[in-house]
Design a protein around this motif. Structure first.
Motif, PDB file in Angstrom:
ATOM      1  N   LEU A   1      -7.703 -23.936  -3.910  1.00 33.79           N
ATOM      2  CA  LEU A   1      -8.738 -25.452  -3.786  1.00 33.79           C
ATOM      3  C   LEU A   1      -8.260 -25.721  -2.474  1.00 33.79           C
ATOM      4  CD1 LEU A   1     -10.369 -27.983  -5.284  1.00 33.79           C
ATOM      5  CD2 LEU A   1      -8.408 -28.564  -5.741  1.00 33.79           C
ATOM      6  N   GLY A   2      -9.002 -26.244  -1.268  1.00 33.66           N
ATOM      7  CA  GLY A   2      -9.034 -26.626  -0.224  1.00 33.66           C
ATOM      8  C   GLY A   2     -10.317 -26.392   0.861  1.00 33.66           C
ATOM      9  N   GLU A   3      -9.836 -26.535   1.770  1.00 37.26           N
ATOM     10  CA  GLU A   3     -11.435 -25.977   3.225  1.00 37.26           C
ATOM     11  C   GLU A   3     -11.247 -24.541   2.806  1.00 37.26           C
ATOM     12  OE1 GLU A   3     -11.329 -28.118   6.211  1.00 37.26           O
ATOM     13  OE2 GLU A   3     -11.354 -30.346   5.313  1.00 37.26           O
TER      14      GLU A   3
ATOM     15  N   ALA B   1     -18.198 -12.784  -1.216  1.00 33.91           N
ATOM     16  CA  ALA B   1     -17.463 -13.081  -2.391  1.00 33.91           C
ATOM     17  C   ALA B   1     -17.854 -14.408  -2.678  1.00 33.91           C
ATOM     18  CB  ALA B   1     -15.577 -13.186  -2.433  1.00 33.91           C
ATOM     19  N   GLY B   2     -19.123 -15.166  -1.412  1.00 39.40           N
ATOM     20  CA  GLY B   2     -19.656 -16.196  -2.174  1.00 39.40           C
ATOM     21  C   GLY B   2     -18.889 -17.254  -1.370  1.00 39.40           C
ATOM     22  N   CYS B   3     -18.006 -17.435  -0.543  1.00 40.45           N
ATOM     23  CA  CYS B   3     -16.840 -18.291  -0.298  1.00 40.45           C
ATOM     24  C   CYS B   3     -17.457 -18.975   1.243  1.00 40.45           C
ATOM     25  CB  CYS B   3     -15.567 -18.425  -0.472  1.00 40.45           C
ATOM     26  SG  CYS B   3     -14.766 -17.413  -1.891  1.00 40.45           S
ATOM     27  N   GLN B   4     -18.085 -19.556   1.058  1.00 34.86           N
ATOM     28  CA  GLN B   4     -18.525 -20.293   2.656  1.00 34.86           C
ATOM     29  C   GLN B   4     -17.552 -21.426   3.349  1.00 34.86           C
ATOM     30  OE1 GLN B   4     -21.467 -18.556   3.412  1.00 34.86           O
ATOM     31  NE2 GLN B   4     -21.694 -17.497   1.831  1.00 34.86           N
ATOM     32  N   ILE B   5     -18.043 -21.330   4.446  1.00 34.69           N
ATOM     33  CA  ILE B   5     -17.664 -22.019   5.453  1.00 34.69           C
ATOM     34  C   ILE B   5     -17.977 -23.035   5.081  1.00 34.69           C
ATOM     35  CG2 ILE B   5     -16.514 -23.317   7.830  1.00 34.69           C
ATOM     36  CD1 ILE B   5     -15.070 -21.002   7.178  1.00 34.69           C
TER      37      ILE B   5
ATOM     38  N   ASP C   1     -25.262 -20.553  11.218  1.00 30.14           N
ATOM     39  CA  ASP C   1     -24.570 -22.377  10.813  1.00 30.14           C
ATOM     40  C   ASP C   1     -23.016 -21.923  11.341  1.00 30.14           C
ATOM     41  OD1 ASP C   1     -27.232 -22.386  10.469  1.00 30.14           O
ATOM     42  OD2 ASP C   1     -27.025 -22.851   8.248  1.00 30.14           O
ATOM     43  N   GLU C   2     -22.664 -22.490  10.233  1.00 33.04           N
ATOM     44  CA  GLU C   2     -21.196 -22.435  11.455  1.00 33.04           C
ATOM     45  C   GLU C   2     -20.570 -21.733  10.483  1.00 33.04           C
ATOM     46  OE1 GLU C   2     -22.115 -26.297   9.291  1.00 33.04           O
ATOM     47  OE2 GLU C   2     -22.761 -24.703   8.274  1.00 33.04           O
ATOM     48  N   GLU C   3     -20.834 -19.994   9.816  1.00 33.51           N
ATOM     49  CA  GLU C   3     -20.508 -19.063   9.284  1.00 33.51           C
ATOM     50  C   GLU C   3     -19.982 -18.552  11.542  1.00 33.51           C
ATOM     51  OE1 GLU C   3     -18.185 -18.274   7.709  1.00 33.51           O
ATOM     52  OE2 GLU C   3     -18.295 -18.601   5.800  1.00 33.51           O
ATOM     53  N   ILE C   4     -21.067 -18.612  11.763  1.00 34.24           N
ATOM     54  CA  ILE C   4     -21.655 -17.645  13.193  1.00 34.24           C
ATOM     55  C   ILE C   4     -20.524 -18.335  14.172  1.00 34.24           C
ATOM     56  CG2 ILE C   4     -23.738 -18.656  13.901  1.00 34.24           C
ATOM     57  CD1 ILE C   4     -22.457 -15.884  14.609  1.00 34.24           C
ATOM     58  N   PHE C   5     -20.603 -19.585  14.740  1.00 37.93           N
ATOM     59  CA  PHE C   5     -19.986 -20.432  15.223  1.00 37.93           C
ATOM     60  C   PHE C   5     -18.127 -19.913  13.992  1.00 37.93           C
ATOM     61  CE2 PHE C   5     -17.087 -23.113  16.914  1.00 37.93           C
ATOM     62  CZ  PHE C   5     -17.449 -23.670  18.537  1.00 37.93           C
ATOM     63  N   PHE C   6     -17.812 -20.013  12.972  1.00 36.91           N
ATOM     64  CA  PHE C   6     -16.510 -19.531  13.085  1.00 36.91           C
ATOM     65  C   PHE C   6     -15.667 -18.399  13.168  1.00 36.91           C
ATOM     66  CE2 PHE C   6     -12.993 -18.504  10.199  1.00 36.91           C
ATOM     67  CZ  PHE C   6     -12.643 -19.628  10.304  1.00 36.91           C
ATOM     68  N   ALA C   7     -17.054 -17.361  13.231  1.00 38.53           N
ATOM     69  CA  ALA C   7     -16.210 -16.486  13.243  1.00 38.53           C
ATOM     70  C   ALA C   7     -16.184 -16.044  15.061  1.00 38.53           C
ATOM     71  CB  ALA C   7     -17.423 -14.774  13.512  1.00 38.53           C
ATOM     72  N   PHE C   8     -17.276 -16.738  16.279  1.00 40.21           N
ATOM     73  CA  PHE C   8     -17.118 -16.869  17.257  1.00 40.21           C
ATOM     74  C   PHE C   8     -15.452 -17.446  18.080  1.00 40.21           C
ATOM     75  CE2 PHE C   8     -16.707 -20.426  20.653  1.00 40.21           C
ATOM     76  CZ  PHE C   8     -17.032 -19.280  21.547  1.00 40.21           C
ATOM     77  N   PHE C   9     -14.970 -18.359  16.982  1.00 41.96           N
ATOM     78  CA  PHE C   9     -13.882 -19.292  17.469  1.00 41.96           C
ATOM     79  C   PHE C   9     -12.763 -18.268  16.648  1.00 41.96           C
ATOM     80  CE2 PHE C   9     -10.620 -21.661  16.979  1.00 41.96           C
ATOM     81  CZ  PHE C   9     -10.602 -23.148  17.188  1.00 41.96           C
ATOM     82  N   CYS C  10     -12.749 -17.503  15.120  1.00 45.71           N
ATOM     83  CA  CYS C  10     -11.959 -16.735  15.010  1.00 45.71           C
ATOM     84  C   CYS C  10     -11.436 -15.235  16.469  1.00 45.71           C
ATOM     85  CB  CYS C  10     -12.070 -16.028  14.130  1.00 45.71           C
ATOM     86  SG  CYS C  10     -12.563 -16.881  12.963  1.00 45.71           S
TER      87      CYS C  10
END
Length: 482
Positions: free
Chosen positions: A150-152, A218-222, A254-263
């Motif tokens: 449970l959490g972001e 696993a179906g766990c989206q940002i 969307d958010e996943e591509i930016f999160f990958a970029f941020f990582c």
């Protein structure tokens, strides 16, 4: 073993046995009494633990003992990872964390059957683990039928990155999952070349590549967060990152591509030899951040009367630090939780660094959502001190007052100077010269004769120094942030 993993292992007996294994890995031989003292237990418990550990060891490892003590022996160039592969599965708490990494929701009855523990035992383990997860703002929710985190999702991935990073290079946690390290290395070394080249922490980035791929599958989206889709640096690398993840069957949007970029951006090294296109974007597309970085470095240089600081990598390093925060203050606030032990200020010698970093942070309105400046101040301070020490190395004076055969004295002085390193200025003095000397606060004397009534510490050594004396001297003269 690594600190975060040990925190997750909540079984006291397994934790103690891991400490025992660590001691045997780090020492060629130890007695049962020495092991008991280092771990804080009894010799009887040591022998009991050793018997259990023997039953877990892979074929290429064994525990041997004789009158001199106990030692861990490996054969055929065996890897340490083999030990953990055999030993760690016995920790139910670790298996729970591992299963929750690969699954959005865990089937509890099946997990109980596989591990042979009761539901009540699992509940107790969950409570202990949640105490360790609390700083990451996540927790395990457990019912009789299911368990999930449970959490972001971004916070969950940050926790797993901290947990799994030390094991990425030997594939311990990923051996049953088809994620290809070579794809990431090809991305770095074959696609991001010449004008797009950037120097990164490879394992740091590979671990993020593994975690993002596995969690998405696993179906766990940002979770939703705002980002600038037209950001120049993001648009430069986004197509390459999409292509990279597609090789794993993951289609970033969307958010996943930016999160990958941020990582990916978080993996960038400082003092970075940037490619032409990257350097041009940093120079031309972020004028406010560049100006703020340059101005701050100029003010530090003026205050320290050290104008050569402007010729170091500090201006571009500070720009990169600002950029990491500016790309997404929301993610930056979460990412700084990964290395909470750095939230201790280490710039006592340069108060100007703390003042200027806070002033810089507060001058950028987009950083206001982050709130606490401590982590930023520490990173700023570390980068600044690294640049300062590059052009003006910190040195400590150690006075060498030694009576002995002149050739031996000369030889020993050189050996000590080499051992203590370039941060120490070893100065030879005669006893009669001490009374006229004006000492500085952090001066030290090393001597083989008794010295009285001196305002600075004296480290005594033998005419032929022992290993313990040399170790103590090294510790006394080391300048550490810890």
């Amino acid at each position: 073993m690594y600190s975060m993993l040990k925190k997750i292992i909540t079984e006291k007996d397994i934790y103690r046995q891991i400490l025992l294994l660590e001691q045997l890995l780090n020492h060629s031989q130890l007695t049962a009494k020495e092991l008991a003292g280092k771990i804080g237990t009894t010799e009887r418990t040591i022998f009991s633990d050793l018997q259990l550990i023997r039953s877990y060891l892979p074929e290429s490892w064994e525990i041997d003992s004789d009158n001199n003590g106990i030692r861990l022996v490996s054969y055929e160039q065996s890897l340490t990872n083999e030990l953990w592969e055999a030993f760690l599965p016995h920790s139910v708490s670790l298996q729970l964390i591992k299963q929750l990494f690969f699954n959005k929701e865990l089937n509890v009855p099946r997990f109980l059957d596989d591990t042979g523990v009761s539901y009540e035992t699992l509940k107790r383990q969950r409570t202990k683990i949640n105490r360790q997860l609390q700083p990451f703002n996540i927790k395990i929710r457990l019912t009789a039928t299911s368990a999930y985190l449970l959490g972001e999702e971004s916070a969950i991935r940050i926790f797993y990155h901290r947990l799994l990073l030390p094991f990425t290079h030997n594939n311990y946690f990923f051996e049953d999952y088809s994620i290809h390290e070579e794809h990431y290395l090809y991305f770095l070394t074959k696609e991001l070349i010449e004008d797009l080249a950037v120097d990164t922490e490879q394992i740091f980035g590979i671990c993020w590549f593994f975690i993002n791929s596995i969690r998405i599958k696993a179906g766990c989206q940002i979770d939703n967060f705002t980002f600038e889709a037209n950001d120049p640096l993001f648009t430069l690398y986004a197509p390459f990152l999409k292509k990279l993840y597609e090789k794993e069957g993951v289609y970033l949007q969307d958010e996943e591509i930016f999160f990958a970029f941020f990582c990916f951006l978080e993996s960038w090294n400082y003092n970075n030899p940037l490619g032409k296109d990257v350097n041009q974007i940093l120079t031309n597309e972020y004028p406010q951040l560049r100006e703020k970085a340059q101005q701050t470095v100029q003010e530090i240089a003026d205050d320290l009367s050290l104008q050569v600081l402007l010729q170091t990598n500090l201006p571009i390093n500070i720009l990169l630090l600002l950029l990491k925060y500016a790309e997404s203050p929301t993610l930056s606030k979460q990412f700084q939780l990964e290395y909470q032990e750095l939230l201790v200020q280490r710039n006592q010698d340069y108060t100007i660094l703390s003042e200027k970093s806070i002033e810089l942070f507060n001058s950028l309105p987009q950083f206001s959502a982050i709130g606490d400046t401590t982590y930023f101040v520490n990173l700023f301070s570390l980068l600044s001190q690294q640049a300062i020490f590059t052009v003006q190395p910190y040195t400590r004076t150690v006075f060498f007052v030694f009576q002995g055969e002149p050739a031996w004295k000369t030889f020993l002085q050189q050996e000590l100077a080499d051992r203590l390193g370039k941060r120490v200025n070893l100065v030879s003095l005669e006893h009669s010269q001490l009374k006229d000397l004006k000492f500085q606060t952090d001066d030290l004397i090393v001597s083989n004769i008794p010295l009285d009534s001196l305002p600075v510490p004296v480290s005594y050594i033998s005419t032929i120094p022992t290993k313990n004396e040399l170790s103590q001297l090294t510790e006394l003269t080391s300048h550490s942030y810890l």
